[in-house]
Design a protein around this motif. Sequence first.
Motif, short mmCIF file in Angstrom:
data_model
loop_
_atom_site.label_atom_id
_atom_site.label_comp_id
_atom_site.label_asym_id
_atom_site.label_seq_id
_atom_site.Cartn_x
_atom_site.Cartn_y
_atom_site.Cartn_z
N GLY A 48 -11.63 16.56 -68.65
CA GLY A 48 -12.59 15.73 -67.94
C GLY A 48 -12.58 15.95 -66.44
O GLY A 48 -13.58 15.69 -65.76
N LEU A 49 -11.45 16.43 -65.89
CA LEU A 49 -11.41 16.74 -64.46
C LEU A 49 -12.43 17.81 -64.10
O LEU A 49 -13.09 17.74 -63.06
CB LEU A 49 -10.02 17.24 -64.07
N PHE A 50 -12.55 18.82 -64.97
CA PHE A 50 -13.56 19.86 -64.74
C PHE A 50 -14.96 19.31 -65.03
O PHE A 50 -15.91 19.59 -64.30
CB PHE A 50 -13.29 21.07 -65.63
N GLY A 51 -15.07 18.52 -66.10
CA GLY A 51 -16.38 18.07 -66.55
C GLY A 51 -17.04 17.07 -65.63
O GLY A 51 -18.26 17.13 -65.42
N VAL A 52 -16.26 16.16 -65.06
CA VAL A 52 -16.87 15.08 -64.28
C VAL A 52 -17.53 15.61 -63.01
O VAL A 52 -18.45 14.97 -62.47
CB VAL A 52 -15.81 14.01 -63.95
N THR A 53 -17.11 16.78 -62.53
CA THR A 53 -17.73 17.35 -61.33
C THR A 53 -19.20 17.70 -61.55
O THR A 53 -19.95 17.83 -60.57
CB THR A 53 -16.97 18.61 -60.87
N PHE A 54 -19.64 17.83 -62.81
CA PHE A 54 -21.04 18.15 -63.08
C PHE A 54 -21.96 16.97 -62.75
O PHE A 54 -23.15 17.15 -62.53
CB PHE A 54 -21.21 18.59 -64.54
N LEU A 55 -21.39 15.78 -62.71
CA LEU A 55 -22.20 14.62 -62.35
C LEU A 55 -22.64 14.67 -60.89
O LEU A 55 -23.59 13.99 -60.50
CB LEU A 55 -21.40 13.33 -62.60
N ALA A 56 -21.97 15.50 -60.09
CA ALA A 56 -22.39 15.66 -58.69
C ALA A 56 -23.80 16.22 -58.59
O ALA A 56 -24.52 15.96 -57.62
CB ALA A 56 -21.41 16.58 -57.96
#
Length: 688
Positions: A507-515
């Motif tokens: 999720g650390l990698f994934g949540v950056t896509f919300l940017a």
Amino acid sequence: MSSLYFLSLVLFVVYTGQISTRICRRSLTEWWLTTFLLGAGSVILTGFILSALYQTANSPVWAVSVFITVTILGAILKRLSPSQAGFSIRLLLLERWQTALSWFRGLSTFPRFLFSILFSTLVIIASLNLLLVLFTVPNEWDSMTGHLNRVMQYIQRGTMRHFGGTNWNIDTYPKSVCTLQIYSFLMTGRFENGFKFIHHLSYWTAIVAVFGIVQRIGQNRLSASFFCALAYALLLDFLMQAITTETDIVLTAYLSVLLYMLFTYRTTGTQHTTDNRYLYLAGMAFGIAFGHKITFALLLPSVFVIMIYTVFLSRSLAITFNRTWRLGTSILVGVCLWTLPTGYLKNIEVFGHPIGPPTALKHQSVERAGSVANLFEQGSRNVVRYGFDHVNIDGIRNSSIGAKINHAMRLPLVFVEDKLHMRLDEETDFSIQAFSFDRKFAFYNANPYWGIFGFALIFPLLFLVLIGYIRSTAHVYLGIALLLHFAALSYSAPYDPFKGRYFIETGLFGVTFLALIFLHPRTSVDVPGRVIWKSYVGIVTLLGCLSALMCVFLNTRALPFAWTAPDGIRFPSAFHSDRIRQITIGRQDTYIPYKRFDELVPDKATVALATINDDYEYPLYGPNLSRRLIAINPFEQGLKPIPKGADYLFFDKRIISPIPGDIRLGTDTTMRAMMIVPGEDYYLRKLK
């Protein structure tokens, strides 16, 4: 004395923070992460040294020695960092507070709505979680059998040396996190919930790191950074681990610091040495992370991809070489200081493998798959299984109506799986627990995945980046890193319905896509129009906040209020439940025997334990954690003689046959069918 030890803990944090102001730039995010890394690294190193000297349980020595370690580490890092006089944290906090207020006032209506509900939700959850950390006891399965059990053994033995415990995790898991828990426990006057402090701190550290990473990716766009940080704070299993002693949340914090240092190096680093402090700090974080848990090995391909983007890519081979040898050297030093002493070498000596005994490997690692062909087949099934597990409105489905909505929502997935004959629930040879489209309440309540933020926003944005509809170089590398870790979790071990805890690192990698909801022109909500897209993002955010609230308020392991779960089992409030009731919440059939044991055995007694790998041993230390426990049935070593110094013998009937005079504590057989692993038939024998 307890107040003096606590004062030394506070002074240590303040002192470490002051040292960090002379290592990092004038950045609140960077200061927090540097302080966390320096503080954790100092305590871990101190713990290794004190263990070798048989001083693990010596509070005065701990109170003094951590200052020596952090001073030495700080001096080395200051020598490697650009010369600076330091800065005032108080003034920096005031400045950042004013910046945040100005940013919020300048938001248009829709973003202000999003951030209002996100901030409000986090405030409620953060307040409740802090109360749960301070006033409810740890009760996770692995902690009761292994993690906290070994911490208490190390304290009573005065060293963290290998000793052979009942549960194989006691001797095989790396010991670095134990040093942090022991330090917190002793410096808070043997406060039991002090064991949770490093985990709760890790929760906030990872949130701060996500904010900082997106700042580096998004050219300091506060809206993108706050949205990602707040969404990550509400990813379900991540926020649930904030009140536990699970180990994955601490690994997530170390990984987040490592990623922050790498991304910061890319935005500020050149071939000049003045910016190479980020490579040194990254190497330190790498060593600490690898020393924390062997599952960091599954993250190595993902971390390497990020290193390609942030370090190895440059305008010349000479620059790349200069960066690479510095990073490689710092990683080597980090591994020597924080990875090798933590227990991997001892595992090789005792078991012939850095992870542990062959039994453990066959149970929960790649060896269980057998042939390479079967590993590819079953691992590919795991990819689909975990993908399906992510498509759940976790949190909301803790309620009966939520479970019905969730079931109906997933019917198309069941239809597709059936038509494609994937056999996800029929093939079980590479599964710890069989896959089910409707997981048991105990599984999804204890270990949910990302919830609606994941399947409704993160994965769609990931797809749009990978097909090129959204162009963002940083997110391409982050997407590859995410997919590599997803694959590593799927192929490296059998399917486990409790695996939501591992995906907090993914999720650390994934949540950056919300940017991208704020950064990219094609997906930005911070522009006029786009009613449908804004409505969609708003609904997902609302449901994500609702999921987080329901996940925390209906978490049966730490309920703030009494509640009856959808499966009909009634759970008491964690704040009003007695200690044994709360501590055995995951194995309720053992409440009666453990309660009777607590009533019959004096608080300072020495008890020999003839128990098995799955038995809870931590509750037997007593409410003041003052009983001495001696395991006489160590994992795969056979039954040992009862030591002469033991006052009582606590045993399972299948290990030792009872004799006249033994007290049968039993177990609640009426609950046997509801238990994932039922308790044993327990007995107590008075020896003196």
